[in-house]
Design an enzyme around this catalytic site. Structure first.
Site, short mmCIF file in Angstrom:
data_model
loop_
_atom_site.label_atom_id
_atom_site.label_comp_id
_atom_site.label_asym_id
_atom_site.label_seq_id
_atom_site.Cartn_x
_atom_site.Cartn_y
_atom_site.Cartn_z
N ASP A 14 0.46 -1.16 0.12
CA ASP A 14 -0.44 -0.02 0.11
C ASP A 14 0.93 1.34 0.21
OD1 ASP A 14 -2.08 -1.92 0.11
OD2 ASP A 14 -2.50 -1.43 2.21
N GLY A 40 -2.77 -5.06 0.67
CA GLY A 40 -3.97 -6.30 0.34
C GLY A 40 -5.39 -7.15 1.43
N ASN A 44 -3.73 -8.36 4.59
CA ASN A 44 -3.95 -7.79 5.69
C ASN A 44 -5.14 -8.76 7.34
OD1 ASN A 44 -3.21 -5.93 4.83
ND2 ASN A 44 -5.28 -4.44 4.45
N LEU A 237 -21.42 -2.61 9.42
CA LEU A 237 -21.75 -1.20 9.42
C LEU A 237 -21.30 0.68 9.26
CD1 LEU A 237 -25.93 -1.74 10.52
CD2 LEU A 237 -25.06 -1.67 8.27
N GLY A 238 -19.99 0.20 9.42
CA GLY A 238 -19.31 0.68 10.32
C GLY A 238 -19.39 1.06 12.09
N ALA A 265 -8.27 -0.49 6.69
CA ALA A 265 -8.18 -1.76 6.73
C ALA A 265 -9.53 -2.75 7.73
CB ALA A 265 -6.32 -2.18 7.56
N ALA A 266 -10.15 -1.34 8.57
CA ALA A 266 -11.10 -1.91 9.64
C ALA A 266 -12.02 -3.07 9.02
CB ALA A 266 -11.81 -0.81 8.87
N GLY A 267 -12.26 -3.53 8.12
CA GLY A 267 -12.79 -4.57 7.05
C GLY A 267 -11.79 -5.57 7.39
N ASP A 268 -10.99 -4.93 6.48
CA ASP A 268 -10.13 -6.31 6.76
C ASP A 268 -9.73 -7.35 8.46
OD1 ASP A 268 -9.90 -6.54 4.03
OD2 ASP A 268 -7.96 -5.40 4.67
N ARG A 301 -5.69 4.06 14.18
CA ARG A 301 -4.11 4.12 13.18
C ARG A 301 -4.12 5.10 11.62
NH1 ARG A 301 -3.14 -1.17 17.60
NH2 ARG A 301 -3.41 -0.08 19.22
#
Length: 322
Positions: A14, A40, A44, A237-238, A265-268, A301
């Site tokens: 990244d 990636g 991640n 939902l974030g 990378a929150a979803g990962d 972060r």
């Protein structure tokens, strides 16, 4: 007792610029801070799982199994690929099935992050586009305890390979979790092989046609995914947390309130945490709550893998009511 998390997916480097705003088409935005990080979605999620997995416990009566994380991916024969392999090994990830491609470069992602932590991403797939079925078959054959193996996939590698991996894992009796990102349509017959699907609002809308904006619309989208054969649906939902719909019931599971700095990378992080919790034998509400806690830490972060928390950080965060 031990369990295995097998992550099949992409590995990228990244290149991130953080500034006050994201550029509109044709616009140049000056200023900002440049960072280069390993990333990636597959990598991640593998690193997130490795940091959150429990080490072998000397107590044979411990209720929590130790967890091994295996990564299946392609990298290029270049500095980015070599750095990625070194990083996986430092994280304790099994890399037997990470292949170095002699012809294609490692994947690269260009990421812009604005002052509110929102991002936009462009990806050059490189070696990720050559992840093949034979490589996946070898990795799955190496996992001999299907009952204690959870397979996690995303959609940054060739869709035929993803669908093959889902079918083969299902036929072997492994539990399969699919993070359908980046958003794209999939064969309904493949969806029926899943244990859990974890779309965000955008991905849920593409898969179901329902625009997800709140708990009610999340329920409608989950119902359509159930009709496609998916038994367990988790719609992220974030900052609001996640909506879980399963045979045992449905509920909104809140995320701890935090100030977001970078959501890259929150979803990962969420998905890596979720599969670790499933591999440990937690029920889905508890697993989703654990994943929400992990993801809430990651958004405080900068960076992708640099933002991913370790197990003790998540365990020390109070559990919200579920």
């Amino acid at each position: 007792m031990s369990s295995v998390v097998c992550v099949i997916g992409s590995s990228n480097t990244d290149m991130v610029i953080k500034g006050d705003k994201l550029p509109a088409p044709g616009e140049t935005v000056l200023g900002g801070t440049f960072l280069m990080n390993p990333g990636g979605k597959g990598a991640n999620q593998a690193v997130a799982a490795a940091r959150l997995a429990t080490a072998p416990n000397p107590d044979p009566n411990s209720p929590i199994p130790s967890t091994t994380v295996t990564f299946v991916a392609n990298v290029g024969n270049d500095i980015f690929g070599r750095q990625a392999l070194q990083q996986f090994e430092r994280e304790g990830i099994r890399t037997d099935f990470v292949t170095t491609d002699a012809d294609e470069p490692s994947g690269v992602a260009l990421i812009g992050v604005d002052g509110k932590g929102e991002n936009c991403i462009m990806v050059a797939s490189g070696a990720n586009a050559r992840l093949g079925q034979e490589q996946v078959a070898q990795a799955l054959a190496a996992e001999t305890d299907a009952d204690h193996t959870v397979v996690l996939l995303q959609l940054e590698t060739p869709i035929p390979t993803v669908e093959y991996a889902i079918r083969q894992s299902h036929e072997r009796g492994m539990r399969v979790v699919l993070n359908p990102a980046p958003a794209q349509l999939l064969d309904p017959a493949v969806l029926a092989c899943l244990h859990v699907i974890t779309p965000n609002e955008t991905e849920a809308e593409l898969l179901t046609g329902v625009r997800v904006t709140d708990e009610t619309t999340a329920q409608q989208a989950a119902r359509r995914l159930h009709e496609m054969g998916v038994p367990n649906v988790v719609i992220t939902l974030g900052s609001r947390g996640a909506y879980l719909s399963a045979p045992a019931g449905a509920s909104m599971i809140a995320a701890p309130p935090v100030t977001a700095v970078d959501t890259t990378a929150a979803g990962d992080c969420f998905n890596g945490a979720l599969v670790v919790a499933i591999a440990e034998g937690r029920d889905l509400p508890d697993a989703v709550a654990f994943a929400c806690k992990a993801a809430s830490i990651s958004v405080t972060r900068m960076g992708a893998q640099a933002s991913l928390p370790h197990r003790q950080e998540v365990d020390s965060l109070p559990l919200l009511s579920i």
